[in-house]
Scaffold this motif. Structure first.
Motif, mmCIF file in Angstrom:
data_model
loop_
_atom_site.group_PDB
_atom_site.id
_atom_site.type_symbol
_atom_site.label_atom_id
_atom_site.label_comp_id
_atom_site.label_asym_id
_atom_site.label_seq_id
_atom_site.Cartn_x
_atom_site.Cartn_y
_atom_site.Cartn_z
ATOM 1 N N HIS A 69 0.803 -1.222 0.000
ATOM 2 C CA HIS A 69 0.000 0.000 0.000
ATOM 3 C C HIS A 69 0.838 1.276 0.000
ATOM 4 O O HIS A 69 0.298 2.377 -0.125
ATOM 5 C CB HIS A 69 -0.986 0.005 1.176
ATOM 6 C CG HIS A 69 -0.337 0.125 2.525
ATOM 7 N ND1 HIS A 69 0.175 -0.964 3.198
ATOM 8 C CD2 HIS A 69 -0.117 1.208 3.314
ATOM 9 C CE1 HIS A 69 0.681 -0.554 4.361
ATOM 10 N NE2 HIS A 69 0.509 0.742 4.450
ATOM 11 N N ARG A 70 2.187 1.133 0.134
ATOM 12 C CA ARG A 70 3.046 2.314 0.090
ATOM 13 C C ARG A 70 3.960 2.333 -1.141
ATOM 14 O O ARG A 70 4.853 3.162 -1.233
ATOM 15 C CB ARG A 70 3.893 2.398 1.364
ATOM 16 C CG ARG A 70 3.111 2.782 2.609
ATOM 17 C CD ARG A 70 4.033 3.286 3.713
ATOM 18 N NE ARG A 70 4.917 2.217 4.174
ATOM 19 C CZ ARG A 70 4.693 1.459 5.249
ATOM 20 N NH1 ARG A 70 3.599 1.642 5.960
ATOM 21 N NH2 ARG A 70 5.543 0.527 5.612
ATOM 22 N N ASN A 71 3.724 1.441 -2.073
ATOM 23 C CA ASN A 71 4.585 1.357 -3.258
ATOM 24 C C ASN A 71 4.648 2.657 -4.055
ATOM 25 O O ASN A 71 5.725 3.096 -4.476
ATOM 26 C CB ASN A 71 4.088 0.245 -4.199
ATOM 27 C CG ASN A 71 4.495 -1.131 -3.738
ATOM 28 O OD1 ASN A 71 5.514 -1.297 -3.087
ATOM 29 N ND2 ASN A 71 3.690 -2.120 -4.085
ATOM 30 N N GLU A 72 3.490 3.247 -4.286
ATOM 31 C CA GLU A 72 3.449 4.418 -5.167
ATOM 32 C C GLU A 72 4.139 5.620 -4.532
ATOM 33 O O GLU A 72 4.787 6.412 -5.229
ATOM 34 C CB GLU A 72 2.010 4.728 -5.554
ATOM 35 C CG GLU A 72 1.431 3.625 -6.437
ATOM 36 C CD GLU A 72 0.083 3.954 -7.033
ATOM 37 O OE1 GLU A 72 -0.572 4.900 -6.553
ATOM 38 O OE2 GLU A 72 -0.316 3.255 -7.987
ATOM 39 N N GLN A 73 4.038 5.752 -3.204
ATOM 40 C CA GLN A 73 4.751 6.845 -2.524
ATOM 41 C C GLN A 73 6.261 6.665 -2.660
ATOM 42 O O GLN A 73 6.989 7.631 -2.906
ATOM 43 C CB GLN A 73 4.368 6.908 -1.037
ATOM 44 C CG GLN A 73 2.916 7.288 -0.773
ATOM 45 C CD GLN A 73 2.019 6.072 -0.610
ATOM 46 O OE1 GLN A 73 2.088 5.124 -1.400
ATOM 47 N NE2 GLN A 73 1.171 6.094 0.406
ATOM 48 N N LEU A 74 6.729 5.422 -2.511
ATOM 49 C CA LEU A 74 8.164 5.168 -2.650
ATOM 50 C C LEU A 74 8.611 5.406 -4.088
ATOM 51 O O LEU A 74 9.676 5.998 -4.330
ATOM 52 C CB LEU A 74 8.494 3.733 -2.226
ATOM 53 C CG LEU A 74 9.961 3.306 -2.406
ATOM 54 C CD1 LEU A 74 10.906 4.236 -1.654
ATOM 55 C CD2 LEU A 74 10.164 1.867 -1.948
ATOM 56 N N PHE A 75 7.828 4.988 -5.044
ATOM 57 C CA PHE A 75 8.178 5.180 -6.449
ATOM 58 C C PHE A 75 8.328 6.668 -6.767
ATOM 59 O O PHE A 75 9.292 7.086 -7.430
ATOM 60 C CB PHE A 75 7.101 4.549 -7.336
ATOM 61 C CG PHE A 75 7.372 4.672 -8.803
ATOM 62 C CD1 PHE A 75 8.454 4.024 -9.378
ATOM 63 C CD2 PHE A 75 6.547 5.422 -9.614
ATOM 64 C CE1 PHE A 75 8.709 4.128 -10.741
ATOM 65 C CE2 PHE A 75 6.791 5.539 -10.968
ATOM 66 C CZ PHE A 75 7.872 4.887 -11.540
ATOM 67 N N GLU A 76 7.404 7.483 -6.285
ATOM 68 C CA GLU A 76 7.489 8.930 -6.501
ATOM 69 C C GLU A 76 8.745 9.510 -5.851
ATOM 70 O O GLU A 76 9.411 10.383 -6.414
ATOM 71 C CB GLU A 76 6.238 9.628 -5.960
ATOM 72 C CG GLU A 76 4.988 9.412 -6.777
ATOM 73 C CD GLU A 76 5.095 9.960 -8.189
ATOM 74 O OE1 GLU A 76 5.789 10.994 -8.380
ATOM 75 O OE2 GLU A 76 4.512 9.367 -9.107
#
Length: 237
Positions: A176-183
């Motif tokens: 659930h935190r993948n997209e924050q890390l990717f950004e």
């Protein structure tokens, strides 16, 4: 006292009807075992049913080893090996790798018990294989810090270490935190640093792409939310 063997049994990373990841030898050994130490019983029972294990569940011995299991309880698992061979299973993938089962493996070695790793999938190695990055020198970092300041510092240090050692750096995040890390990776890494995103490995919608941060910024962002992902960076020559 006879000492039995501890088998390390990989399990599928994704749920598929067909067996695409486990060799017959691994299945044969697993079906002969009736005692298992597992991260999550429900997942293990589903796996054993999937491979058509001949022993009914009520005749099996199953103990839980997860990140909350006390060391004293893990030590008590050695008694199981006095009577029979034992299988160790992670919730998914290879036991002992980014997995609490490593504690039992260490105890087995310390007590002269033979440890036998069986062949099966490892998302870390599969991601590295597909990344096109340096497979001669690499490091798996697990999870980065949850603190934003520390996380940014860690990324800077990993990028620098990759450049200095010509080394691939591998890490992961909760789905659930993948997209924050990717950004964060796109905003904090150098444009020339290569970034590989390996998502849903072995599943039908598997996504693995590797390109520079600069090129990632020029393309549509992948949907990574609530999907198991590994991130790899490489800033070597």
């Amino acid at each position: 006292m006879k000492k039995h063997k501890l088998y390390l049994i990989p399990t599928p990373i994704s749920k598929r009807k067909k067996n695409l990841a486990l060799p017959e030898h691994t299945l044969e050994i697993t079906k002969k075992l009736n005692c298992f130490i597992v991260e999550k019983p429900q997942t293990t029972q589903s796996f054993l049913q999937w491979i058509k294990h001949p022993t009914p569940p009520y005749k099996m011995t199953m103990r839980v080893l997860n990140k909350k299991t006390p060391d004293q309880e893990i030590y008590s698992f050695l008694k199981l090996l006095e009577d029979q061979d034992v299988g160790l299973m992670s919730e998914a993938g290879a036991p002992g790798v980014a997995d609490p089962g490593a504690k039992l493996v260490k105890l087995a070695h310390d007590n002269g018990i033979e440890v036998i790793p069986l062949v099966g999938p490892s998302s870390i190695l599969m991601a590295l294989m597909a990344s096109g990055m340096n497979g001669q020198s690499f490091a798996f970092q697990g999870y980065l810090s949850l603190n934003d300041k520390k996380r940014i510092q860690e990324l800077s240090e990993l990028e620098q270490e990759s450049s200095q050692k010509n080394q691939t750096q591998i890490f992961m995040e909760t789905p659930h935190r993948n997209e924050q890390l990717f950004e964060l990776l796109l905003n904090k890494l150098r444009p020339s640093t290569r970034l590989c995103v390996a998502c849903n490995i072995t599943q039908k919608d598997e996504f693995i792409q590797s390109k520079t941060v600069h090129h990632w910024k020029q393309n549509d962002k992948p949907d990574l939310q609530k999907k198991p992902c590994l991130f790899l960076i490489y800033s070597g020559s």
